[in-house]
Write a protein that holds these residues in place. Structure first.
Motif, short mmCIF file in Angstrom:
data_model
loop_
_atom_site.label_atom_id
_atom_site.label_comp_id
_atom_site.label_asym_id
_atom_site.label_seq_id
_atom_site.Cartn_x
_atom_site.Cartn_y
_atom_site.Cartn_z
N TYR A 78 -7.83 3.67 21.18
CA TYR A 78 -6.87 3.71 20.22
C TYR A 78 -6.35 5.08 19.69
CZ TYR A 78 -4.24 2.70 15.80
OH TYR A 78 -3.41 2.76 14.65
N GLY B 46 -7.15 -2.55 22.41
CA GLY B 46 -6.50 -1.86 21.15
C GLY B 46 -7.96 -1.40 20.12
N SER B 47 -8.65 -2.70 20.24
CA SER B 47 -9.83 -2.51 19.03
C SER B 47 -11.08 -1.53 19.55
CB SER B 47 -10.41 -4.06 18.98
OG SER B 47 -10.85 -4.61 20.22
#
Length: 271
Positions: free
Chosen positions: A270, A264-265
């Motif tokens: 994202y 997700g980073s």
């Protein structure tokens, strides 16, 4: 000058670092003078050096045994004929590539994609080294003095271009040559992700962009994607270059690969 440890334990990364640290601590305990001298540490302590290759891969070809775990090592008494290879790949024409090695006169001991790829690169690495040795002899070098000449002039772009011309599949692979040269090659369709970062001190390549950002505290634009069909080549002296090995073809990024190697980073994931 080459140290390798592999593991198929339930917590393999922990196991690998435990083995490395135990070896280092063991040497330091018996040689306290090494603690303050980095140059001596490089000579006498395993796993300490400038060029490192780590890999995590579940078995995709062959058995889940430690012999199938990357990196693979092709050994030789001459430094520049040693080859270490690790990669994220599946070759679709392993049978053809295997038969090609047999036609070259080789006798591969295993029928796996990694062994086949490594032996192919190894074959042309040997040819390149032999050619440079003949040039060194013409220049009047003796055998010992020929080695630095070979290492300085070794053309990894040529080795990879000749090796990869018949490869088919998705691959991003990294290799080290025994004297200290290194390379990362990405296939022409960009199926497998490959990212890198370079500054005055380090060159680092990984399948994930965020892991490089996290370790080196970088912004997303600091990390570059290796172009399709190109190789990032790092010479022993620290000089780097990006060389075209194969003509880039239509981009066919694997969505599973891109997400599987991310988190997700990663800004683009994202979004």
């Amino acid at each position: 000058y080459i140290s390798r440890v592999r593991s198929i334990e339930q917590q393999p990364i922990q196991d690998v670092f435990s083995k490395i640290n135990n070896r280092i601590n063991e040497v330091l305990e018996n040689n306290p003078a090494l603690k303050e001298d980095v140059s001596l540490q490089k000579k006498h302590i395993p796993y300490i050096g400038e060029v490192m290759l780590g890999h995590v891969r579940y078995g995709t070809f062959g058995k889940n045994s430690v012999e199938s775990v990357h990196p693979f090592l092709r050994q030789n008494n001459w430094k520049h004929r040693n080859l270490i290879l690790a990669g994220n790949f599946n070759m679709t024409n392993v049978k053809d590539l295997f038969n090609n090695l047999v036609e070259l006169g080789q006798h591969p001991k295993e029928y796996t994609d990694t062994i086949t790829i490594m032996e192919k690169i190894g074959h042309f690495l040997e040819e390149e080294v032999s050619s440079l040795y003949q040039q060194a002899k013409i220049k009047g070098f003796n055998k010992k003095d020929a080695s630095p000449f070979i290492e300085e002039n070794l053309d990894l772009q040529n080795v990879l271009s000749r090796s990869a011309k018949n490869w088919d599949g998705g691959y991003a692979l990294a290799g080290l040559v025994g004297h200290g040269d290194a390379f990362v090659l990405r296939e022409p369709n960009g199926i497998r992700p490959t990212f890198f970062y370079e500054d005055d001190e380090v060159v680092v390549v990984a399948s994930e962009r965020p892991v490089i950002q996290t370790v080196f505290n970088l912004k997303i634009d600091d990390v570059q994607e290796l172009e399709r069909g190109h190789a990032l080549i790092i010479k022993k002296n620290g000089k780097t270059s990006i060389e075209k090995v194969l003509e880039p073809r239509e981009k066919k990024s694997c969505s599973f690969e891109r997400i599987y190697f991310s988190r997700g980073s990663d800004a683009s994931i994202y979004e």
